[in-house]
Enzyme design. Sequence first.
Site, short mmCIF file in Angstrom:
data_model
loop_
_atom_site.label_atom_id
_atom_site.label_comp_id
_atom_site.label_asym_id
_atom_site.label_seq_id
_atom_site.Cartn_x
_atom_site.Cartn_y
_atom_site.Cartn_z
N LYS A 1 0.64 -1.42 -0.05
CA LYS A 1 -0.10 0.09 -0.19
C LYS A 1 0.99 0.98 -0.13
O LYS A 1 0.61 1.75 -0.71
CB LYS A 1 -1.16 -0.11 1.03
CG LYS A 1 -2.08 1.05 1.42
CD LYS A 1 -3.04 1.09 2.60
CE LYS A 1 -4.14 0.35 2.20
NZ LYS A 1 -3.46 -1.27 3.08
N GLY B 1 -8.70 -5.30 1.84
CA GLY B 1 -9.49 -5.81 3.26
C GLY B 1 -8.94 -6.68 4.31
O GLY B 1 -9.94 -6.86 5.44
N THR C 1 -7.51 -0.64 9.10
CA THR C 1 -7.15 0.27 8.88
C THR C 1 -8.21 1.21 10.35
O THR C 1 -9.21 0.83 11.14
CB THR C 1 -8.23 0.74 7.50
OG1 THR C 1 -6.80 0.57 6.87
CG2 THR C 1 -8.42 2.22 7.50
N GLN D 1 -2.10 8.68 7.08
CA GLN D 1 -2.59 9.70 5.67
C GLN D 1 -3.56 10.55 6.51
O GLN D 1 -4.21 10.30 7.24
CB GLN D 1 -2.28 8.89 5.20
CG GLN D 1 -2.46 9.54 3.72
CD GLN D 1 -3.14 8.75 2.29
OE1 GLN D 1 -3.50 7.33 2.93
NE2 GLN D 1 -2.68 9.11 1.39
N GLU E 1 -8.92 4.15 -4.80
CA GLU E 1 -9.67 4.40 -3.64
C GLU E 1 -9.84 6.24 -3.82
O GLU E 1 -8.53 6.79 -3.96
CB GLU E 1 -9.58 3.75 -2.30
CG GLU E 1 -10.20 2.02 -1.69
CD GLU E 1 -9.59 1.94 -0.60
OE1 GLU E 1 -9.81 2.89 0.43
OE2 GLU E 1 -9.52 1.03 -0.20
N GLN F 1 -5.76 5.06 -2.98
CA GLN F 1 -5.75 4.00 -3.27
C GLN F 1 -5.52 3.46 -3.86
O GLN F 1 -6.75 4.03 -5.15
CB GLN F 1 -5.68 3.33 -1.99
CG GLN F 1 -5.56 1.47 -2.06
CD GLN F 1 -5.78 1.27 -0.13
OE1 GLN F 1 -5.54 -0.07 -0.87
NE2 GLN F 1 -6.43 1.70 0.54
N ARG G 1 -4.19 0.28 -5.87
CA ARG G 1 -3.64 -1.45 -6.02
C ARG G 1 -4.38 -1.85 -7.42
O ARG G 1 -4.93 -2.11 -8.22
CB ARG G 1 -4.26 -2.06 -5.01
CG ARG G 1 -5.65 -2.60 -5.25
CD ARG G 1 -6.55 -3.31 -4.45
NE ARG G 1 -6.01 -3.00 -2.54
CZ ARG G 1 -7.16 -2.02 -1.91
NH1 ARG G 1 -7.82 -1.55 -2.72
NH2 ARG G 1 -6.97 -1.80 -1.05
N HIS H 1 -17.54 -35.50 -23.18
CA HIS H 1 -16.85 -36.71 -22.82
C HIS H 1 -17.31 -36.82 -21.33
O HIS H 1 -18.00 -38.22 -21.11
CB HIS H 1 -15.15 -36.53 -22.47
CG HIS H 1 -15.08 -37.90 -21.86
ND1 HIS H 1 -14.84 -37.55 -20.29
CD2 HIS H 1 -14.17 -39.08 -21.54
CE1 HIS H 1 -14.53 -38.84 -19.38
NE2 HIS H 1 -13.54 -39.61 -20.80
#
Length: 856
Positions: A21, A112, A116, A163, A274, A287, A289, A815
């Site tokens: 992160k 998650g 946080t 942050q 985010e 954020q 990712r 099959h």
Amino acid sequence: MKTALDFSEIDAGMLAEVGGKAANLGELTRAGLPVPPGWVLTTEAYRQVAEGLETSGEGLAERARRHLLQAPVPDAVHESIVKSYAALGNDVPVAVRSSATAEDLPFASFAGQQDTFLNVVGSEAVVDAVRRCWASLWTDRAVAYRESNGIDHAVVRLAVVVQVMVDAQVAGVMFTANPVTGRRHEAVIDANPGLGEAVVSGAVNPDRFIVFGGEILERQAGDKRLTIRSLPGGGTERVETTSEGFCLTDDQVRDLAALGTRVEDHYGAPQDTEWAVDQDGTLWLTQARPITTLYPLLENGRPGLRVYFSLNVAQGVMGPLTPMGLSAFRLISAGAAGLFGYGPANRLDGAPFMAESGQRMWIDLTTAVRSRFGRAVLPRMLTLGEARTAPVFGRLVEDPRLSLTHTSRRPVLRGLRRFARRIHAPSRVLLALTRPPKALEYAARVGAELDQRLALPDPVTPAQRLDHAERTLAGTFPAIVSIMPIVITGYGLFALAAKLSGVPVNDMQDVLRSVPHNPTTEMDLELWDLATRIEPDPFRKEPVSELVRRYRAGQLPPVAQREITAFLDKYGHRGVAEIDLGLPRWSEDPAHILGVLANYLRMDGGADLAPSALFAKGADAARSAVAQVVAAARRKGRWRAAVVGFGLRRTRMFAGLRELPKFYAVKTIAAVRRSLLVVGDHLVDAGVLDSAADVFFLSMQEVRSALGGGDLRELVGERRAAYAQESRRRHVPRVLLSDGTEPEALATAPTDGALIGTAASAGTVTGVARVVLDPIGAHLEPGEILVCPSTDPGWTPLFLTAGGLVMEMGGAMSHGAVVAREYGIPAVVGVPDATHRVTTGQEIEVNGAAGTVTLL
């Protein structure tokens, strides 16, 4: 070493120091994107606190959490936290976020999994939040997630991001590619008033927007009944709200999508982001990712939208193929394309219609989708072999981007004429109609001639072995596929009998029960018979690993040792996922076969439940079914009865040969594998590889180059790791467009509880479900209903005890469906997501005539 770093000091290469992160936030900050300021407490601080933590054994998660919550924070670390926090401002509200070294990775986001803490105010509150972030590395969910992704607990460290909080008016998440359909560059935005935690945690139905090329394609208003807000002095509150309309303007939606494009362009890959809009209307990125669930794009360089069908799905092999397995497919496809007059200039490149993605093979169907002939023929073929793909094809032809461009049938007919001429199809059909014993002799002769071609002279050099492997893989297809006109004759007469008699094809399925000349059925019956002849004691008492050890040491009881060896001499070239040249055969690893024998010998059942007895009953039922269809035809005319009787006798004689081409193909693959293992031994002696089996993690070209020397051990290690990672992929599309879209995902989801598939084998059975994802080591009690992704011949020993069959893939001629009909097992195939919607132990009803599975 510094224990605290400002975002501006961090880049993407610092994963080990700051976690995923923080590495992303630092990278985004340095790229000039609008990231709220902050800093990170590095993994060095965690290392000091976690000193002495044992990362294995019982109760690991709880023990680790307790250790991290109780251990003292070193003075230097405490001072670093206080000073760095103060540098952001006087008691400024911050978000304290976990940033693990195994997080936000290209193959696993870990979103998650760690904790946080929002709106944290005050230095001591920040210290406490940091401690709780450390402990969250060891939540039960985080531990389980690491284990499922093959990540060693001992090497994971945690950094902590601190942050500045955005006082969000609106916040949410944005994917820069559609995570449901897979379409690239189509932004999907979820938004809700207040902090983004409401959206991220799934606590609210947010507004949803879909944007492509600056155009808002879809707006969907959520109820937005919950808002999470910051409280003065720290912490958050959850407020129930009522909100009408949308919480973002169209301009804000477009601005968000443009920001997403900037982020994606920076990373060169789709991103899960985010974001937040503050009270002044400023847009912030909190954020980013990688989106780890998207299936990789197929890169082929061809212009326009392309349509690809998964060859893996068609063959019932959901996992990836080894690099050598992919090479083998390319060579086989080159031989197949050559029959139609479209062979590649270099056979190692494979047929022009083949493509590779996700270590799986794909067939380019674009020409068929965009041609009049393809639109007429392909849906019928798919209905028989892969029924769930047929409606997908129907939707594709309605896409204006895939409009009709090939209207002439001449190129197709020209290719089919070449194909028919090269495999002597007319003469094979005539032989099947007029001299059926000779047709059967021909099918057997193909196998005998194949054995001769597979034999290598002795001595032979490694280079000559490679030459032989390439010739064999590219050249065997024309020979073995020459059996198919005989098979098609049998099924064609079956369809003709249905038309002349007026009996629907679905009501004639019993005609196809217990057909002779099927090598897979014969193998299964021989395996069961083998279980009745061998000494039972070790198989009933010992684990499979011990049985394997005894067999390899020649220490099984004499009859078992001798009879199992004889069985493997005949069928040892088979295996699970046997189309992959890189995977071991039963002759190399007999664990699966020994486990099946052990399961058979532990079962209780009368002689009337023996597969041989059931097979005989199936043959009686088939004769009765033939008589009934002939009688129905006689009521319409005597000549019809004669033709129908003739046709169904030929159908039963030739239908079992359907499995023979694959039987021969797998025998070819196994022979090439044995030869390449010898080449692998040579490369081990030359110091190029660590083990002979490493040769299968190279392509055919790479192996040839390696004969000149070098060291490929590091490359093989990387390939093995990539293969292991790809093996964990939980979903593989059936059809994939070149823009990443999975067309099946665009379809409306089935009603909850309604499992609808394709009728495959008539009959109704109620029983206990057994969900099996891998047949190796699987045990099925008599009468249990097998629920699985798909099957190949490696699965069929399980059919002998199954009361019914449910498959996620396949059609009426796949099959599993064919074998189920032969055994008289009710079967439904092509059931979406069956292995997730049905659970082991659940009672279900399978209606093989209606194509339904009912959860009871």
